[in-house]
Design an enzyme around this catalytic site. Structure first.
Site, PDB file in Angstrom:
ATOM      1  N   ASP A 289       0.843  -1.193   0.000  1.00 43.43           N
ATOM      2  CA  ASP A 289       0.000   0.000   0.000  1.00 43.43           C
ATOM      3  C   ASP A 289       0.882   1.248   0.000  1.00 43.43           C
ATOM      4  O   ASP A 289       1.891   1.319   0.719  1.00 43.43           O
ATOM      5  CB  ASP A 289      -0.898   0.003   1.243  1.00 43.43           C
ATOM      6  CG  ASP A 289      -1.927   1.116   1.195  1.00 43.43           C
ATOM      7  OD1 ASP A 289      -2.919   0.941   0.456  1.00 43.43           O
ATOM      8  OD2 ASP A 289      -1.748   2.138   1.881  1.00 43.43           O
ATOM      9  N   ILE A 290       0.520   2.235  -0.833  1.00 42.60           N
ATOM     10  CA  ILE A 290       1.236   3.510  -0.819  1.00 42.60           C
ATOM     11  C   ILE A 290       0.792   4.277   0.427  1.00 42.60           C
ATOM     12  O   ILE A 290      -0.398   4.525   0.624  1.00 42.60           O
ATOM     13  CB  ILE A 290       0.938   4.330  -2.082  1.00 42.60           C
ATOM     14  CG1 ILE A 290       1.398   3.565  -3.331  1.00 42.60           C
ATOM     15  CG2 ILE A 290       1.623   5.690  -2.020  1.00 42.60           C
ATOM     16  CD1 ILE A 290       1.077   4.265  -4.638  1.00 42.60           C
TER      17      ILE A 290
ATOM     18  N   ASP B 154      -2.356   9.752 -10.344  1.00 40.64           N
ATOM     19  CA  ASP B 154      -2.277   8.656 -11.317  1.00 40.64           C
ATOM     20  C   ASP B 154      -0.829   8.420 -11.756  1.00 40.64           C
ATOM     21  O   ASP B 154      -0.399   7.280 -11.931  1.00 40.64           O
ATOM     22  CB  ASP B 154      -3.140   8.966 -12.542  1.00 40.64           C
ATOM     23  CG  ASP B 154      -4.629   8.829 -12.259  1.00 40.64           C
ATOM     24  OD1 ASP B 154      -4.981   8.315 -11.173  1.00 40.64           O
ATOM     25  OD2 ASP B 154      -5.437   9.249 -13.114  1.00 40.64           O
TER      26      ASP B 154
ATOM     27  N   GLU C  71      -4.825   2.341  -4.363  1.00 42.62           N
ATOM     28  CA  GLU C  71      -3.391   2.525  -4.209  1.00 42.62           C
ATOM     29  C   GLU C  71      -2.712   1.278  -3.672  1.00 42.62           C
ATOM     30  O   GLU C  71      -1.564   1.322  -3.219  1.00 42.62           O
ATOM     31  CB  GLU C  71      -3.100   3.703  -3.272  1.00 42.62           C
ATOM     32  CG  GLU C  71      -3.480   3.495  -1.815  1.00 42.62           C
ATOM     33  CD  GLU C  71      -4.916   3.907  -1.503  1.00 42.62           C
ATOM     34  OE1 GLU C  71      -5.202   4.153  -0.328  1.00 42.62           O
ATOM     35  OE2 GLU C  71      -5.737   3.987  -2.433  1.00 42.62           O
TER      36      GLU C  71
ATOM     37  N   ASN D 106      -3.046  12.737  -3.078  1.00 42.98           N
ATOM     38  CA  ASN D 106      -4.031  13.113  -4.094  1.00 42.98           C
ATOM     39  C   ASN D 106      -4.618  14.490  -3.820  1.00 42.98           C
ATOM     40  O   ASN D 106      -4.803  15.302  -4.728  1.00 42.98           O
ATOM     41  CB  ASN D 106      -5.159  12.069  -4.139  1.00 42.98           C
ATOM     42  CG  ASN D 106      -5.115  11.219  -5.394  1.00 42.98           C
ATOM     43  OD1 ASN D 106      -4.432  11.546  -6.350  1.00 42.98           O
ATOM     44  ND2 ASN D 106      -5.851  10.123  -5.393  1.00 42.98           N
TER      45      ASN D 106
END
Length: 320
Positions: free
Chosen positions: A189-190, A206, A233, A197
């Site tokens: 996971d980011i 993106d 993500e 965002n």
């Protein structure tokens, strides 16, 4: 009114036979060629006069031992006819496009038909050029394969999508069970992606997803390894033939690689650059032996990595 005498009918038959858009060869019980139509001449390079009364397998020696020979012999001795399967050889006769003496052979559909004239046995061999059909089928298969491949690719990041992930995990898990092998799963996971965002905008978000996806794919070098976008993500990596400790090292290498990219993060993020949290789960015959269980264990380890401060790797227990 035309009077159809014997000579006229014979000439008409010969004319019609040479207009047929397929090869027509008739052999007698001694396997000698008694009829050779005009279609055969430009495709074989042999005129009828050159092959008349010669044994078929002397004209085409490579047919000896082939399905064509077996079918012709069965037609003459047992009266059995039919189409010769193209599974082994789609081009049994050395025939090429009309006028081409060194081009590729044409794809053929070959049919043998036994018949009698009085007490004499004969075999009619019909050869049809099916090259266009074969090429069309190949294009259709290639198109279907392309569509299938596209259905397994994430449109944004260019790596495998969730659909392919599900298929690959099931396949590799069954292989590990069958061979009593190793298999590890990484859920990735980011960290703090929503603030990213919100701060940089969805277009930049993106671009970040794509960069991380390609960085992940670059670290999976073995042909059987799978990098996939799991959703949003989140990413996943399937590592066949990889035990728990090796998977942990691999996960840390991925985490460090992405951190080294030094992608600036949002001011409110936990870390100043984009980082990853990774949960690792490994197949165990008596524990994590189903896709859902393996995913749940990796997800639980991922949650622990998040809770433990992010930018870290956590291992799932094998007995969960």
């Amino acid at each position: 009114m035309i009077h159809f005498d014997t000579d006229f009918a014979s000439a008409l038959s010969a004319r019609a036979l040479n207009l047929v858009n397929s090869g027509i060869v008739v052999v007698d019980a001694g396997l000698r060629i008694v009829l050779w139509n005009g279609w055969m001449t430009p495709r074989s390079g042999r005129a009828a006069a050159r092959v008349q009364e010669r044994p078929l397998f002397e004209v085409f020696p490579e047919l000896r031992g082939s399905r064509v020979e077996a079918a012709v012999l069965a037609a003459l001795t047992e009266g059995h006819g039919g189409t010769i399967p193209a599974a082994d050889n789609r081009c049994p006769f050395p025939l090429r496009e009309a006028g081409s003496f060194d081009g590729p052979r044409i794809d053929q559909a070959v049919t043998v038909t036994p018949f009698k004239e009085g007490i004499d046995r004969f075999c009619l061999i019909e050869i049809r050029d099916v090259s266009n059909t074969v090429e069309r089928e190949k294009r259709l298969l290639d198109h279907a394969e392309t569509l299938r491949a596209r259905s397994y690719v994430d449109g944004l990041t260019g790596i495998a999508n969730r659909r392919y992930f599900d298929v690959a995990l099931e396949r590799e898990l069954r292989r590990a069970q069958r061979l009593d092998g190793q298999l590890s799963l990484l859920l990735i996971d980011i960290d703090s992606f929503k603030p990213y965002n919100d701060h940089f905008g969805h277009q930049q978000g993106d671009a970040c997803l794509t960069t991380v996806a390609q960085a992940l794919a670059a670290k999976l070098k073995r042909p059987a390894d799978v990098a996939a976008r799991y959703g949003g993500e989140e990413f996943a990596a399937i590592l066949p033939d990889t035990p728990r400790e090796q998977a942990e090292r691999h996960a840390n290498a991925i985490r460090e690689h992405v951190m080294a990219l030094a992608l600036a993060h949002a001011p409110s993020a936990h870390w100043p650059v984009v980082t990853l949290s990774i949960g690792v789960a490994s197949y165990a015959r008596d524990g994590l032996n189903e896709p859902a269980a393996l995913i749940a264990a990796a997800d639980k380890a991922l949650y622990a990595a998040k809770k433990g401060g992010r930018n870290r790797v956590e291992l799932a227990r094998n007995d969960v």
